[in-house]
Design an enzyme around this catalytic site. Structure first.
Site, PDB file in Angstrom:
ATOM      1  N   GLU A   1      -5.323  -8.574   1.038  1.00  0.00           N
ATOM      2  CA  GLU A   1      -6.031  -8.200   2.274  1.00  0.00           C
ATOM      3  C   GLU A   1      -7.514  -7.984   1.992  1.00  0.00           C
ATOM      4  OE1 GLU A   1      -4.474  -4.861   4.473  1.00  0.00           O
ATOM      5  OE2 GLU A   1      -2.418  -5.522   4.097  1.00  0.00           O
TER       6      GLU A   1
ATOM      7  N   GLU B   1       0.784  -1.230   0.000  1.00  0.00           N
ATOM      8  CA  GLU B   1       0.000   0.000   0.000  1.00  0.00           C
ATOM      9  C   GLU B   1       0.823   1.291   0.000  1.00  0.00           C
ATOM     10  OE1 GLU B   1      -3.161   0.098   2.746  1.00  0.00           O
ATOM     11  OE2 GLU B   1      -3.952  -1.825   2.106  1.00  0.00           O
TER      12      GLU B   1
HETATM   13  C1  GCO Z   1      -3.976  -1.591   5.334  1.00  0.00           C
HETATM   14  C2  GCO Z   1      -2.836  -2.230   5.952  1.00  0.00           C
HETATM   15  C3  GCO Z   1      -3.165  -3.034   7.182  1.00  0.00           C
HETATM   16  C4  GCO Z   1      -4.339  -2.486   8.006  1.00  0.00           C
HETATM   17  C5  GCO Z   1      -5.645  -3.116   7.564  1.00  0.00           C
HETATM   18  C6  GCO Z   1      -6.814  -2.523   8.338  1.00  0.00           C
HETATM   19  O1  GCO Z   1      -4.493  -2.139   4.367  1.00  0.00           O
HETATM   20  O2  GCO Z   1      -4.305  -0.497   5.776  1.00  0.00           O
HETATM   21  O3  GCO Z   1      -2.211  -3.103   5.025  1.00  0.00           O
HETATM   22  O4  GCO Z   1      -1.957  -2.929   7.886  1.00  0.00           O
HETATM   23  O5  GCO Z   1      -4.154  -2.798   9.350  1.00  0.00           O
HETATM   24  O6  GCO Z   1      -5.898  -2.849   6.227  1.00  0.00           O
HETATM   25  O7  GCO Z   1      -6.818  -1.143   8.152  1.00  0.00           O
END
Ligand code: GCO
Length: 455
Positions: free
Chosen positions: A358, A163
């Site tokens: 994710e 990200e």
């Molecule tokens: C993101 C990060 C994670 C976060 C999850 C919840 O996508 O922001 O990769 O570290 O903790 O997404 O916000």
């Protein structure tokens, strides 16, 4: 539709959010250590100093992964645990920790997926300019070389950056993430360009020093654009919205194309080169060649999406959410169709085997009178989203899905106030409790998604 027979069912976490042991066994500080310990920005001044104590409890956690039936675990390496100053001296205790973790995963039939950078920049490098310093490309390359030399005899799967939209946008535009800065726009574009070059340098180093054929990817994030109706017009409107760039320059990082076209197509989007021209750094052909070092797979973190229709003026327009639209505990909208349209549009444009790196939600999880953690909202959310992903399996070369997250953990500026895990954490005792969703997910994995309804 069905998932491929070798589809990977996993869960994800990241070093700063779960490991703790922030200064143990030679680990150097990251910007998150320093910026949390100084207080004033994180919910109740929480820090990742201890977190889930995964550094000491990883064997127990791997056992729980096995109990859930995961066949993959996505974790990140703490750059400053391996290289306390970010470059130079190697911390062998840090190498030992990751070797032990990787060996425990493999001994339990769980495939390790390593993210090289999940936001925890070594503080020593931040002091030397961090992402503003073009030298970071070689710093990240040297770190990647070390990772390849020490772990790629057993680790096949690598994601370079997690990200960049966040670690640049939240860290240096909105200032809501470490180091809490609102930098000049031109600095954020320079940092973004260095980050993409660092991605390319890492790919080069993995290819050169990898000890086996590696599968290399990249894990940006997006809010997927979904058509209001499945008509050709609304679908085209959503597709255009998906790859458009924000009008508001102070939010410029929240887009797909600026971060992925260079990596997968070898060029920045023309629209951005024109609109952002006053703020762009010098961009050379050599830069673009490095950024576009070929990756094997593409990935995306997708939690939700926006609804789009074709306007009467022939331009895509956002459809306002109705009053009472379903939301998660941290207020994110629940939009299962984003796990169909997101992969569909991304695969259409970039034509690479694809992972959801994710997806998940925060719930108000508590321990009930019966001593268990009942999380029906998470089960319902996952059932809906995964049914949509299963629909995408018919059109996209889907390789795997990582639920965010394996366990409740440090949720950045929200501290420990949000619970995203399949495993409940009692932070007073570090006791782990499998939530009902973990048992539900085990059946999904066992059936390779056949227990999911057709979308
Ligand atoms: C993101 C990060 C994670 C976060 C999850 C919840 O996508 O922001 O990769 O570290 O903790 O997404 O916000």
């Amino acid at each position: 539709m069905s998932f491929a027979k070798d589809f990977m069912w996993g869960a994800a976490a990241s070093a700063y959010q779960v490991e703790g042991a922030w200064s143990e066994d030679g680990r150097g500080p990251s910007i998150w250590d320093i910026c949390c310990q100084e207080g004033g920005h994180v919910y109740e001044n929480h820090t990742g100093d201890v977190a889930c104590d995964h550094y000491h409890r990883f064997r127990e956690d791997v056992e729980l992964m096995k109990e859930i039936g995961l066949n993959a675990y996505r974790f990140s390496i703490s750059w400053s645990r391996l290289l306390p100053e970010g470059t130079g001296n190697v911390n062998e205790a840090g190498v030992r920790f990751y070797n032990d973790l990787i060996n425990a995963l493999l001994d339990n039939g769980i495939e390790p997926y390593v993210t090289l950078f999940h936001w925890d920049l070594p503080y020593a490098l931040y002091q030397r300019g961090g992402w503003m310093n073009p030298e970071i490309v070689e710093w990240f390359g040297a770190y990647t070389k070390l990772v390849a030399e020490r772990f790629s005899d057993r680790v096949t799967h690598f994601f370079t950056l997690n990200e960049p939209q966040c670690f640049i946008g939240l860290g240096f535009l909105s200032g809501t993430h470490a180091p809490w800065l609102c930098s000049p726009l031109r600095d954020t574009f320079a940092m973004a360009h260095n980050a993409l070059k660092a991605h390319g340098r890492a790919v080069q180093m993995l290819r050169t020093y990898g000890k086996r054929p590696l599968e290399i990817g990249y894990a940006p994030t997006c809010s997927a654009a979904c058509p209001e109706k499945e008509t050709p017009e609304d679908i085209e409107a959503a597709r255009r919205m998906m790859f458009s760039l924000p009008e508001d320059l102070r939010n410029w990082t929240w887009n797909v194309a600026w971060w992925s076209d260079p990596v997968l197509l070898g060029r920045y989007p023309e629209e951005g080169l024109e609109r952002f021209a006053p703020y762009l750094p010098k961009i050379t052909d050599e830069d673009m060649r490095q950024i576009a070092e070929p990756v094997d797979v593409y990935a995306q973190n997708i939690y939700n999406g926006k609804c789009v229709r074709m306007g009467a003026d022939g331009k895509p327009e956002l459809v306002k959410r109705y009053i009472g639209f379903p939301r998660t505990a941290n207020g994110w909208p629940i939009t299962p169709e984003s796990l169909y349209w997101g992969p569909k549009f991304l695969y259409e444009r970039y034509r690479k085997p694809f992972y959801i790196t994710e997806n998940g939600l925060s719930c108000h999880d508590t321990v009930s009178l019966d001593g268990r953690v009942h999380d029906p909202n998470r089960i319902d959310f996952l059932a809906r989203y995964l049914s949509q992903l299963k629909r995408a399996a018919g059109e996209v070369d889907l390789r795997g899905y990582f639920q965010w997250s394996l366990m409740d953990n440090f949720e950045w500026e929200k501290g420990y106030s949000e619970r995203f895990g399949l495993i409940f954490l009692d932070y007073r005792t570090q006791k782990r409790i499998l939530k009902d969703s973990a048992s539900w997910y085990r059946e999904v994995i066992r059936s390779n998604g056949e227990t999911l309804r057709e979308a």
